[in-house]
Design an enzyme around this catalytic site. Structure first.
Site, mmCIF file in Angstrom:
data_model
loop_
_atom_site.group_PDB
_atom_site.id
_atom_site.type_symbol
_atom_site.label_atom_id
_atom_site.label_comp_id
_atom_site.label_asym_id
_atom_site.label_seq_id
_atom_site.Cartn_x
_atom_site.Cartn_y
_atom_site.Cartn_z
ATOM 1 N N GLU A 16 6.431 1.014 2.871
ATOM 2 C CA GLU A 16 5.357 1.300 2.896
ATOM 3 C C GLU A 16 4.967 2.181 3.624
ATOM 4 O OE1 GLU A 16 3.198 0.237 -1.233
ATOM 5 O OE2 GLU A 16 3.922 -1.706 -0.014
ATOM 6 N N SER A 167 4.075 -0.281 -3.900
ATOM 7 C CA SER A 167 4.798 1.623 -4.379
ATOM 8 C C SER A 167 5.938 1.433 -5.217
ATOM 9 C CB SER A 167 4.365 1.700 -2.828
ATOM 10 O OG SER A 167 3.450 2.277 -2.430
ATOM 11 N N TYR A 237 4.295 9.726 -4.862
ATOM 12 C CA TYR A 237 3.210 10.111 -3.410
ATOM 13 C C TYR A 237 4.191 11.956 -3.565
ATOM 14 C CZ TYR A 237 2.311 5.482 -2.625
ATOM 15 O OH TYR A 237 1.147 4.576 -2.419
ATOM 16 N N ARG A 276 -7.467 -2.833 -5.757
ATOM 17 C CA ARG A 276 -7.127 -1.521 -7.769
ATOM 18 C C ARG A 276 -5.970 -2.849 -7.985
ATOM 19 N NH1 ARG A 276 -3.517 2.372 -5.683
ATOM 20 N NH2 ARG A 276 -2.181 1.055 -7.164
ATOM 21 N N ASP A 278 -4.239 -2.853 -11.454
ATOM 22 C CA ASP A 278 -3.425 -1.616 -12.554
ATOM 23 C C ASP A 278 -2.962 -2.210 -13.560
ATOM 24 O OD1 ASP A 278 -3.084 -0.277 -10.408
ATOM 25 O OD2 ASP A 278 -1.367 -0.122 -9.451
ATOM 26 N N GLU A 291 -0.481 -5.467 -12.140
ATOM 27 C CA GLU A 291 -0.383 -5.680 -10.363
ATOM 28 C C GLU A 291 -1.540 -5.216 -9.541
ATOM 29 O OE1 GLU A 291 2.231 -4.578 -7.912
ATOM 30 O OE2 GLU A 291 1.467 -1.872 -8.021
ATOM 31 N N ASN A 293 -3.319 -4.138 -6.316
ATOM 32 C CA ASN A 293 -3.361 -4.245 -4.284
ATOM 33 C C ASN A 293 -4.557 -4.487 -3.252
ATOM 34 O OD1 ASN A 293 -1.029 -1.912 -5.332
ATOM 35 N ND2 ASN A 293 -2.038 -1.838 -7.467
ATOM 36 N N GLY A 297 -4.256 2.806 -1.219
ATOM 37 C CA GLY A 297 -3.533 3.883 -0.622
ATOM 38 C C GLY A 297 -5.757 4.094 -0.298
#
Lengths: 330, 78
Positions: A16, A167, A237, A276, A278, A291, A293, A297
């Site tokens: 990442e 990622s 990305y 964050r 998800d 998960e 984070n 990002g």
């Protein structure tokens, strides 16, 4: 008031790395330079380099977290961590910074260890009301892979993913029993353990959560619609590979349910700063956590900056709040 | 404070049952949470003496060594 010397830690050792560097540029721009002297530190293995006088790259002295300047040195007062994956998201950097007595922007060592290890994170979150978790098989390096048993337990398709990575690097959606072993081998490149999870069909959402001394705030929810089979590294990305809709088109009740679940998961894992969470939402309304984070990002295309904008919050103010909170807790 | 009390409680328990590996495991984790990595390593090594294959402890030991290396490798190999 003395300006803080902030080391903005970027890069990292994982797959990442490029994403982390892109995130860092946006965060660097957002720092209020009247309050902070910001030094961009590229962390790459044991080599941590920073741009010194005259644009020359200098090595960070990790014995006292400083850089040489002429006959003296600049000691960093604060570390703002923008490294996805190891060592910024798995607790190693946090452990080093704790050892050095340097305040930093993320969740602490134990919380980072917990959230980065997908199985451990699921164990911690398993008691939280309103959050479901996909059934799983965990394989450690050296364990025998038994595809038939995996399929008997989880069905097909399954997701094969590194237990500690981000990622979606090393993640495969497996549709046939014969593909399991290759997918497991690919995931082991990224992590010492591999998590195989049942496939949950549903809409995917991400929800940022800010946890500081000012309180806990969930940001507006984003729906992620990948144009590929799932939201993998390329879909995340590459422009045009996914649609990310913020705020997500859903009822106020559903949005509130996701926000509450995101807060509950982040609090259960003792997260701090901005994270964050998800989720997948099934057609019958069951919410599955994917998960957490702890260093989400922050590039122009990332989800959390869009959520902050939708919430009417400026990134520079968020940075101030996180730094103030960390310093107040010391 | 929470970790200090837990470490104290576990230390008392260990002095009463020094063969109980799970107590060393729990105290090692408590030291880890308190960022006292040296003592955490001592306790995890006690667990490994009795249970060499314990994967969870091996992961903790690996991580602590990596954390300590950031600083101490620079001291010894500037």
């Amino acid at each position: 008031m003395k300006k803080l010397n902030v080391a903005l830690l970027a890069g990292g050792n994982s797959s990442e790395r490029e994403i982390a560097l892109a995130s860092t540029r946006m965060v660097y721009e957002a720092f209020d330079k009247a309050k902070y002297n910001v030094f961009l530190v590229d962390v790459h293995g044991r080599h941590w380099t920073c741009e010194g006088a005259g644009g020359r790259q200098v090595e960070v002295d990790k014995t006292d977290f400083s850089i040489p300047v002429g006959d003296g040195k600049i000691a960093f007062d604060y570390a703002f961590v923008m490294i996805h994956g190891t060592p910024g998201e798995d607790g190693k950097l946090q452990g080093y910074l704790e050892m050095m007595g340097i305040p930093y922007s993320t969740s602490d060592t134990m919380s980072s260890v917990t959230t980065f290890d997908k199985t451990l994170c699921k164990r911690v979150v398993s008691g939280v009301d309103g959050i479901n978790l996909a059934r799983e098989v965990l394989l450690r390096r050296g364990d025998e892979v038994k595809p038939a048993e995996i399929v008997a337990k989880l069905g097909l398709p399954v997701f094969v993913k590194p237990n500690a990575s981000g990622s979606s690097c090393g993640v495969t959606k497996v549709k046939a029993e014969s593909e399991i072993e290759a997918a497991v081998a690919k995931a082991f490149i990224e992590s010492d353990a591999v998590l195989i999870e049942e496939f949950i069909a549903g809409r995917e959402f991400g929800c940022g959560v800010m946890i500081t001394g000012h309180g806990v705030q969930a940001l507006p929810v984003t729906e992620i619609i990948p144009h590929k089979e799932f939201f993998d590294y390329e879909a995340k990305y590459t422009d045009g590979m996914s649609d990310e809709i913020t705020p997500a088109e859903m009822s106020a009740e559903t949005s509130a349910m996701i926000q509450q679940a995101a807060i509950a998961a982040a609090v259960a894992c003792r997260c701090r700063g901005i994270v964050r969470v998800d989720f997948l939402l099934t057609t019958v309304g069951d919410l599955y956590m994917i998960e957490i984070n702890t260093v989400p990002g922050m590039s122009g295309g990332s989800i959390v900056p869009k959520q902050l904008a939708a919430a009417g919050r400026r990134l520079s103010d968020v940075i101030d709040e996180i730094i103030d909170d960390t310093l107040c807790r010391r | 404070m929470e970790n200090c009390n837990e470490i104290e409680r576990l230390s008392i328990a260990i002095s009463g049952s020094p063969e109980d590996v799970s107590l060393f495991m729990e105290r090692g984790k408590a030291y880890f949470r308190a960022h006292d990595f040296g003592h955490a390593l001592d306790d995890f090594n006690q667990v490994l003496l009795r249970d060499e294959a314990n994967m969870e402890v091996r992961q903790y030991v690996k991580m602590i060594n990596e954390i300590l290396e950031y600083r101490y490798k620079d001291i010894y190999n500037p």
